[in-house]
Write a protein that holds these residues in place. Structure first.
Motif, PDB file in Angstrom:
ATOM      1  N   GLN A 167       9.641  -3.177   4.252  1.00 36.79           N
ATOM      2  CA  GLN A 167      10.182  -4.477   4.536  1.00 36.79           C
ATOM      3  C   GLN A 167       9.631  -5.532   3.683  1.00 36.79           C
ATOM      4  OE1 GLN A 167      11.681  -5.836   8.302  1.00 36.79           O
ATOM      5  NE2 GLN A 167      11.553  -7.677   7.935  1.00 36.79           N
ATOM      6  N   GLY A 168      10.262  -6.548   2.815  1.00 41.89           N
ATOM      7  CA  GLY A 168       9.856  -7.348   1.968  1.00 41.89           C
ATOM      8  C   GLY A 168       9.184  -7.101   0.803  1.00 41.89           C
ATOM      9  N   SER A 169       9.001  -5.674   0.497  1.00 44.44           N
ATOM     10  CA  SER A 169       8.536  -5.258  -0.843  1.00 44.44           C
ATOM     11  C   SER A 169       9.367  -5.156  -1.936  1.00 44.44           C
ATOM     12  CB  SER A 169       7.778  -3.857  -0.499  1.00 44.44           C
ATOM     13  OG  SER A 169       7.465  -3.257  -1.763  1.00 44.44           O
ATOM     14  N   HIS A 170       9.051  -5.517  -2.990  1.00 42.53           N
ATOM     15  CA  HIS A 170      10.113  -5.459  -4.239  1.00 42.53           C
ATOM     16  C   HIS A 170       9.917  -3.951  -5.161  1.00 42.53           C
ATOM     17  CE1 HIS A 170      11.221  -9.474  -3.715  1.00 42.53           C
ATOM     18  NE2 HIS A 170       9.895 -10.054  -3.398  1.00 42.53           N
TER      19      HIS A 170
ATOM     20  N   PRO B 226       0.629  -5.607  -5.872  1.00 38.54           N
ATOM     21  CA  PRO B 226       1.621  -4.845  -4.984  1.00 38.54           C
ATOM     22  C   PRO B 226       1.009  -3.539  -4.721  1.00 38.54           C
ATOM     23  CG  PRO B 226       2.428  -5.034  -7.243  1.00 38.54           C
ATOM     24  CD  PRO B 226       1.213  -5.969  -7.287  1.00 38.54           C
ATOM     25  N   VAL B 227       0.612  -2.661  -5.467  1.00 40.91           N
ATOM     26  CA  VAL B 227       0.280  -1.304  -5.159  1.00 40.91           C
ATOM     27  C   VAL B 227      -0.563  -1.330  -4.036  1.00 40.91           C
ATOM     28  CG1 VAL B 227      -0.439   0.765  -5.962  1.00 40.91           C
ATOM     29  CG2 VAL B 227       1.029  -0.622  -7.411  1.00 40.91           C
ATOM     30  N   TRP B 228      -1.708  -2.179  -4.388  1.00 43.31           N
ATOM     31  CA  TRP B 228      -2.883  -2.226  -3.041  1.00 43.31           C
ATOM     32  C   TRP B 228      -2.363  -2.730  -1.922  1.00 43.31           C
ATOM     33  CZ3 TRP B 228      -4.632  -6.802  -0.551  1.00 43.31           C
ATOM     34  CH2 TRP B 228      -6.028  -6.683   0.062  1.00 43.31           C
ATOM     35  N   GLU B 229      -1.378  -3.518  -1.593  1.00 46.29           N
ATOM     36  CA  GLU B 229      -0.835  -4.228  -0.431  1.00 46.29           C
ATOM     37  C   GLU B 229       0.234  -2.800   0.237  1.00 46.29           C
ATOM     38  OE1 GLU B 229       1.540  -7.664  -0.602  1.00 46.29           O
ATOM     39  OE2 GLU B 229      -0.142  -8.940  -0.994  1.00 46.29           O
ATOM     40  N   MET B 230       0.824  -2.079  -0.812  1.00 44.20           N
ATOM     41  CA  MET B 230       1.652  -1.138  -0.406  1.00 44.20           C
ATOM     42  C   MET B 230       0.704   0.060   0.300  1.00 44.20           C
ATOM     43  SD  MET B 230       4.049   1.658  -2.457  1.00 44.20           S
ATOM     44  CE  MET B 230       2.796   1.884  -3.834  1.00 44.20           C
ATOM     45  N   VAL B 231      -0.416   0.426  -0.182  1.00 44.25           N
ATOM     46  CA  VAL B 231      -1.099   1.436   0.251  1.00 44.25           C
ATOM     47  C   VAL B 231      -2.116   0.829   1.556  1.00 44.25           C
ATOM     48  CG1 VAL B 231      -3.141   2.770  -0.206  1.00 44.25           C
ATOM     49  CG2 VAL B 231      -1.569   2.575  -2.118  1.00 44.25           C
ATOM     50  N   HIS B 232      -2.342  -0.179   1.690  1.00 43.16           N
ATOM     51  CA  HIS B 232      -2.663  -0.875   2.884  1.00 43.16           C
ATOM     52  C   HIS B 232      -1.910  -0.796   3.867  1.00 43.16           C
ATOM     53  CE1 HIS B 232      -6.786  -1.250   2.022  1.00 43.16           C
ATOM     54  NE2 HIS B 232      -6.828  -2.303   1.304  1.00 43.16           N
ATOM     55  N   LYS B 233      -0.490  -1.170   3.656  1.00 45.78           N
ATOM     56  CA  LYS B 233       0.281  -1.141   4.642  1.00 45.78           C
ATOM     57  C   LYS B 233       0.893   0.224   5.186  1.00 45.78           C
ATOM     58  CE  LYS B 233       2.958  -5.278   3.234  1.00 45.78           C
ATOM     59  NZ  LYS B 233       4.140  -5.845   2.845  1.00 45.78           N
ATOM     60  N   LEU B 234       0.728   1.200   4.406  1.00 48.41           N
ATOM     61  CA  LEU B 234       0.837   2.547   4.900  1.00 48.41           C
ATOM     62  C   LEU B 234      -0.602   3.219   5.826  1.00 48.41           C
ATOM     63  CD1 LEU B 234       1.997   4.534   1.644  1.00 48.41           C
ATOM     64  CD2 LEU B 234       3.326   3.818   3.576  1.00 48.41           C
ATOM     65  N   ARG B 235      -1.664   2.597   5.354  1.00 47.30           N
ATOM     66  CA  ARG B 235      -2.838   2.896   5.968  1.00 47.30           C
ATOM     67  C   ARG B 235      -2.677   2.101   7.497  1.00 47.30           C
ATOM     68  NH1 ARG B 235      -6.373   2.197   0.895  1.00 47.30           N
ATOM     69  NH2 ARG B 235      -6.626   4.091   0.153  1.00 47.30           N
ATOM     70  N   ASP B 236      -2.275   0.889   7.499  1.00 49.21           N
ATOM     71  CA  ASP B 236      -1.911   0.411   8.934  1.00 49.21           C
ATOM     72  C   ASP B 236      -0.798   1.128   9.651  1.00 49.21           C
ATOM     73  OD1 ASP B 236      -1.717  -1.776  10.763  1.00 49.21           O
ATOM     74  OD2 ASP B 236      -0.514  -3.061   9.608  1.00 49.21           O
ATOM     75  N   VAL B 237       0.252   1.556   9.085  1.00 50.28           N
ATOM     76  CA  VAL B 237       1.170   2.337  10.060  1.00 50.28           C
ATOM     77  C   VAL B 237       0.659   3.617  10.612  1.00 50.28           C
ATOM     78  CG1 VAL B 237       3.159   1.189   9.321  1.00 50.28           C
ATOM     79  CG2 VAL B 237       2.602   3.160   8.091  1.00 50.28           C
TER      80      VAL B 237
ATOM     81  N   ARG C  56       6.777  -1.404  10.977  1.00 47.22           N
ATOM     82  CA  ARG C  56       6.692  -2.405  10.218  1.00 47.22           C
ATOM     83  C   ARG C  56       5.227  -2.822  10.140  1.00 47.22           C
ATOM     84  NH1 ARG C  56       9.404  -8.241  10.064  1.00 47.22           N
ATOM     85  NH2 ARG C  56       8.519  -9.064   8.148  1.00 47.22           N
ATOM     86  N   ALA C  57       4.638  -2.817   9.268  1.00 48.08           N
ATOM     87  CA  ALA C  57       3.313  -2.837   9.162  1.00 48.08           C
ATOM     88  C   ALA C  57       2.641  -4.350   9.521  1.00 48.08           C
ATOM     89  CB  ALA C  57       2.710  -2.640   7.811  1.00 48.08           C
ATOM     90  N   ASN C  58       1.749  -4.561  10.379  1.00 46.72           N
ATOM     91  CA  ASN C  58       1.075  -5.648  10.507  1.00 46.72           C
ATOM     92  C   ASN C  58       0.119  -6.228   9.443  1.00 46.72           C
ATOM     93  OD1 ASN C  58       2.258  -5.733  13.214  1.00 46.72           O
ATOM     94  ND2 ASN C  58       0.318  -4.502  13.951  1.00 46.72           N
ATOM     95  N   PHE C  59       0.003  -5.714   8.425  1.00 47.43           N
ATOM     96  CA  PHE C  59      -0.737  -6.219   7.230  1.00 47.43           C
ATOM     97  C   PHE C  59       0.088  -7.072   6.585  1.00 47.43           C
ATOM     98  CE2 PHE C  59      -2.251  -5.853   2.748  1.00 47.43           C
ATOM     99  CZ  PHE C  59      -3.655  -6.196   2.982  1.00 47.43           C
ATOM    100  N   LYS C  60      -0.770  -8.380   6.496  1.00 49.45           N
ATOM    101  CA  LYS C  60      -0.084  -9.448   5.725  1.00 49.45           C
ATOM    102  C   LYS C  60      -0.470  -9.573   4.206  1.00 49.45           C
ATOM    103  CE  LYS C  60       1.876 -10.545   9.653  1.00 49.45           C
ATOM    104  NZ  LYS C  60       3.469 -10.113   9.640  1.00 49.45           N
ATOM    105  N   HIS C  61       0.674 -10.297   3.591  1.00 41.76           N
ATOM    106  CA  HIS C  61       0.367 -10.540   2.181  1.00 41.76           C
ATOM    107  C   HIS C  61      -1.008 -11.257   1.979  1.00 41.76           C
ATOM    108  CE1 HIS C  61       0.898 -11.353  -2.161  1.00 41.76           C
ATOM    109  NE2 HIS C  61       0.975 -12.849  -1.756  1.00 41.76           N
ATOM    110  N   ARG C  62      -1.597 -10.884   0.829  1.00 38.28           N
ATOM    111  CA  ARG C  62      -2.936 -11.756   0.798  1.00 38.28           C
ATOM    112  C   ARG C  62      -3.217 -11.519  -0.863  1.00 38.28           C
ATOM    113  NH1 ARG C  62      -6.799  -9.269   5.085  1.00 38.28           N
ATOM    114  NH2 ARG C  62      -4.677  -9.008   6.116  1.00 38.28           N
ATOM    115  N   ILE C  63      -3.934 -12.380  -1.535  1.00 35.18           N
ATOM    116  CA  ILE C  63      -4.364 -12.122  -2.920  1.00 35.18           C
ATOM    117  C   ILE C  63      -5.669 -11.339  -2.688  1.00 35.18           C
ATOM    118  CG2 ILE C  63      -4.860 -13.098  -4.996  1.00 35.18           C
ATOM    119  CD1 ILE C  63      -2.083 -13.350  -4.187  1.00 35.18           C
TER     120      ILE C  63
END
Length: 316
Positions: free
Chosen positions: A66-69, A105-116, A308-315
């Motif tokens: 959710q929220g990913s492009h 975006p790839v870094w965030e995607m992988v961390h979201k998968l680790r989060d779930v 849905r991952a708890n990991f939030k967007h960050r730079i």
């Protein structure tokens, strides 16, 4: 699922979206607004419409995507790469495999998968005979402490404290190899903690076990109140000056700590303390499902479509 199976089953984006829709409908889809079960698929919008409240729910809503492009196929490919090997794989390597220009975006995607992965493992409580010990993982020095003198020991800026728990019972048959441990291991948990106070450790063990565990620890004073506070059924503390003696009584927590450290060192140059829990989530998730083989992809697919991952967007 092998590499050839993956490309055969998911040749394009449409097949991945169809699989995601089928998976969600098969595992019980309901309206996020009113909880209704009468949902109608709208192919032009790639969404479901609730027949009761008319709320529109997107294909990715309520999932880790959710929220990913990024395309759904990129998510599926990342899940395959994470589960195809027992070793860790960096987001940089996944970016290279996917052919993506931007790392963020790839870094965030992988961390979201680790989060779930961690959220899924948190549902299971350890039980039976258990080993508990603490570990110290090397992490990047925080920005506000880089100019300070480097401390040694437990208070070092380069060390992050981790509480490690492992189900460990003595095997009925002797080990096949001479140097094998006589104990067998079940599931493990690794939790980053801010300190080793008795209240902190007691709280973590209480939430991570079923309350009926027989725990073995070293002689650290913070473990002394486990049985007294009713966190465990029994508590056996091993007091020994020789590290080898403690390692024979607590073999699997030390093996888990050693393997996790080696996995991180082999893959990453340096990691920040705030992200250490995510890397440990991946290690524990794979360790706890080490006998699934190629079926591990299907299990991670279940996590990705359920949470849905708890990991939030960050730079980064």
């Amino acid at each position: 699922m092998t590499l050839l199976d993956f490309y055969r089953q998911y040749p394009d984006e449409a097949s991945c979206e169809a699989a995601l829709r089928s998976f969600r409908e098969h595992h019980g889809l309901f309206c996020s607004q009113c909880g209704g079960l009468r949902l109608s698929w709208n192919p032009s919008h790639k969404s479901w419409t609730c027949m009761d409240c008319k709320h529109e729910m997107q294909l990715r809503s309520g999932t880790v995507m959710q929220g990913s492009h990024l395309p759904v196929r990129d998510w599926f490919a990342a899940m395959f790469l994470l589960t195809a090997t027992r070793r860790a794989i960096s987001a940089k390597e996944i970016q290279r495999q996917l052919g993506r220009k931007r790392y963020q975006p790839v870094w965030e995607m992988v961390h979201k998968l680790r989060d779930v992965m961690g959220r899924r493992d948190s549902l299971y409580a350890l039980h039976g005979d258990m080993e508990v010990d603490e570990g110290f993982f090397s992490t990047e020095i925080p920005e506000d402490q880089k100019d300070c003198p480097l401390k040694r020991g437990r208070g070092s800026q380069r060390k992050t404290s981790v509480l490690v728990m492992a189900e460990s019972s003595r095997s009925a048959t002797p080990p096949a190899r001479k140097y094998s441990t006589p104990k067998t291991v079940g599931h493990i948990k690794m939790l980053v903690i801010g300190d080793f106070k008795a209240s902190t450790i007691t709280g973590k063990i209480k939430t991570g076990t079923d309350g009926n565990a027989d725990v073995t620890t070293d002689g650290f004073s913070s473990y002394a109140a486990l049985e007294k506070d009713g966190v465990t059924t029994s508590h056996h503390a091993v007091v020994a000056d020789d590290k080898k003696s403690v390692g024979k009584v607590l073999p699997w927590v030390h093996i888990a700590i050693s393997n996790a450290k080696r996995s991180i060192l082999d893959t990453y140059h340096d990691i920040k303390a705030e992200f250490l829990q995510l890397y440990l989530n991946e290690f524990c998730y794979k360790f706890n499902r080490r006998y699934l083989g190629f079926r591990l992809f299907d299990r991670l697919e279940l996590c990705a479509c359920t949470y849905r991952a708890n990991f939030k967007h960050r730079i980064y």
